[in-house]
Write a protein that holds these residues in place. Structure first.
Motif, short mmCIF file in Angstrom:
data_model
loop_
_atom_site.label_atom_id
_atom_site.label_comp_id
_atom_site.label_asym_id
_atom_site.label_seq_id
_atom_site.Cartn_x
_atom_site.Cartn_y
_atom_site.Cartn_z
N LEU A 183 0.83 -1.20 0.00
CA LEU A 183 0.00 0.00 0.00
C LEU A 183 0.87 1.26 0.00
N ARG A 184 1.95 1.23 0.75
CA ARG A 184 2.85 2.39 0.79
C ARG A 184 3.58 2.59 -0.53
N ASP A 185 3.92 1.48 -1.21
CA ASP A 185 4.82 1.52 -2.36
C ASP A 185 4.11 1.37 -3.70
N GLY A 193 6.49 -1.78 -13.27
CA GLY A 193 5.51 -2.49 -14.07
C GLY A 193 4.63 -3.43 -13.30
N ARG A 194 4.67 -3.37 -11.96
CA ARG A 194 3.93 -4.31 -11.14
C ARG A 194 2.83 -3.63 -10.34
N ILE A 195 1.76 -4.38 -10.10
CA ILE A 195 0.69 -3.93 -9.22
C ILE A 195 0.45 -5.05 -8.21
N TYR A 196 0.73 -4.75 -6.94
CA TYR A 196 0.53 -5.74 -5.88
C TYR A 196 -0.76 -5.47 -5.11
N ILE A 268 2.26 3.20 9.73
CA ILE A 268 2.34 3.55 8.30
C ILE A 268 0.94 3.66 7.72
N LEU A 269 0.06 2.72 8.10
CA LEU A 269 -1.34 2.81 7.64
C LEU A 269 -2.00 4.09 8.16
N ASP A 270 -1.70 4.45 9.41
CA ASP A 270 -2.25 5.69 9.95
C ASP A 270 -1.81 6.89 9.11
N GLU A 271 -0.54 6.90 8.71
CA GLU A 271 -0.03 8.01 7.90
C GLU A 271 -0.70 8.05 6.53
N ILE A 272 -0.92 6.88 5.94
CA ILE A 272 -1.60 6.82 4.64
C ILE A 272 -3.01 7.37 4.76
N SER A 281 2.53 11.33 -3.93
CA SER A 281 3.46 12.46 -3.82
C SER A 281 4.52 12.24 -2.75
N ARG A 282 4.42 11.15 -1.98
CA ARG A 282 5.39 10.90 -0.92
C ARG A 282 5.39 9.42 -0.57
#
Length: 317
Positions: A183-185, A193-196, A268-272, A281-282
């Motif tokens: 989710l972060r990346d 070229g990848r979608i996880y 990290i989820l909280d930040e997202i 953008s980040r």
């Protein structure tokens, strides 16, 4: 690092250098996990560095292969890497420092070789698979790329229950950590070229590769993408909930380490979420002040657990 190696009883000079390389990989690429590892007893840290360092090294090699080589050449290069792993684990010896450290760790802790075979299978998928149709498809990939990591570290962490009881929770936590990374990346993975992210969840909100690519190009989100990411964050939090009971099953001296990672990764989820799902953008990370607020009390709990363990009576025959 020297004190950690001394505590672990690693005396061979070349092997100490191998572990040092793994530690450097861990420190450079896994800041959140590395910070959590600092809470572990020193004797156990080198093994975690070796396991993380190996996984990071292979992932970097695969990413590099994907950009430089194609077809038969790619398969041959990965076969050579797999051969180094088999040689190291079998005791024949490897030319790769990271593999030598990994092999030493597997022997010390009795980590099953099949966990690394499953990991390599998922790494092979990264050379040919660029997206996943369903959440179940993604989970099959994550078993080899993440769940087995949780299972690999479990013998190092130790448990107060039979290991097989703790194993499902360790596997769930490995998957939870990886989905957080996905989710972060999103943007970085698109560049490769990848979608996880599972297509069935995305398509339910009208999201496809074209829309994600546009968000990446423009550096801003879309209401449909935000809605899909919100559902995936909720699914990710459910993974953490499934993993939570395993914390109490760990050796008391290891619990603060895993609890720290457990809390920080969800940060990290909280930040997202706080950014309204701006993953364009980040690259989100837990702020240093919050990291310290989590890690410092955990260090105190870890020290107390070690003192308690050292004062426990020695069992008699």
């Amino acid at each position: 690092m020297r004190s950690e190696l001394d505590a672990a009883g690693i005396v061979d000079a070349r092997l100490r250098a191998d572990y040092a390389l793994c530690r450097a990989l861990h420190a450079d690429h896994g800041r959140t996990y590395f910070l959590a590892t600092r809470v572990l007893p020193p004797a156990r840290r080198p093994a975690i560095h070796a396991l993380y360092g190996f996984a990071r090294w292979v992932d970097d090699v695969v990413d590099d292969l994907g950009t430089r080589t194609r077809g038969v050449e790619t398969a041959a290069a990965l076969d050579a890497l797999d051969g180094e792993l088999r040689a190291g684990l079998s005791g024949d010896g490897s030319t790769e420092p990271v593999v030598r450290a990994l092999a030493d760790t597997t022997r010390r802790y009795g980590i099953p070789a099949e966990l690394f075979a499953a990991f390599m299978e998922s790494m092979r998928m990264d050379l040919t698979v660029t997206d996943y149709a369903t959440y179940d498809d993604l989970r099959r990939y994550m078993y080899g790329s993440a769940a087995v990591i949780g299972l690999q570290v479990l013998p190092v962490l130790g448990t107060v229950v039979p290991r097989e009881r703790a194993a499902p929770h360790a596997a769930a936590l490995g998957e939870a950590f990886q989905l957080t990374n996905f989710l972060r990346d999103v943007a970085e993975d698109l560049d490769r070229g990848r979608i996880y992210l599972p297509a069935d969840v995305l398509s339910a909100y009208g999201v496809d590769r074209g829309l994600l690519t546009r968000c990446r190009r423009e550096g801003r989100g879309d209401p449909r993408v935000r809605a899909a990411l919100a559902e995936l964050v909720a699914l990710n939090r459910a993974d953490y909930a499934r993993a939570r009971p395993g914390l109490a099953m760990l050796d008391p001296v290891s619990r603060p380490c895993v609890a720290t990672a457990f809390t920080l990764y969800q940060g990290i989820l909280d930040e997202i979420q706080a950014s309204d799902y701006d993953v364009w953008s980040r690259r989100h990370a837990v702020p240093g002040r919050r990291r310290a607020r989590v890690a410092l009390p955990a260090l105190g709990r870890a020290v107390m657990a070690r003192l308690t363990a050292s004062r426990a009576p020695v069992p008699t025959a």
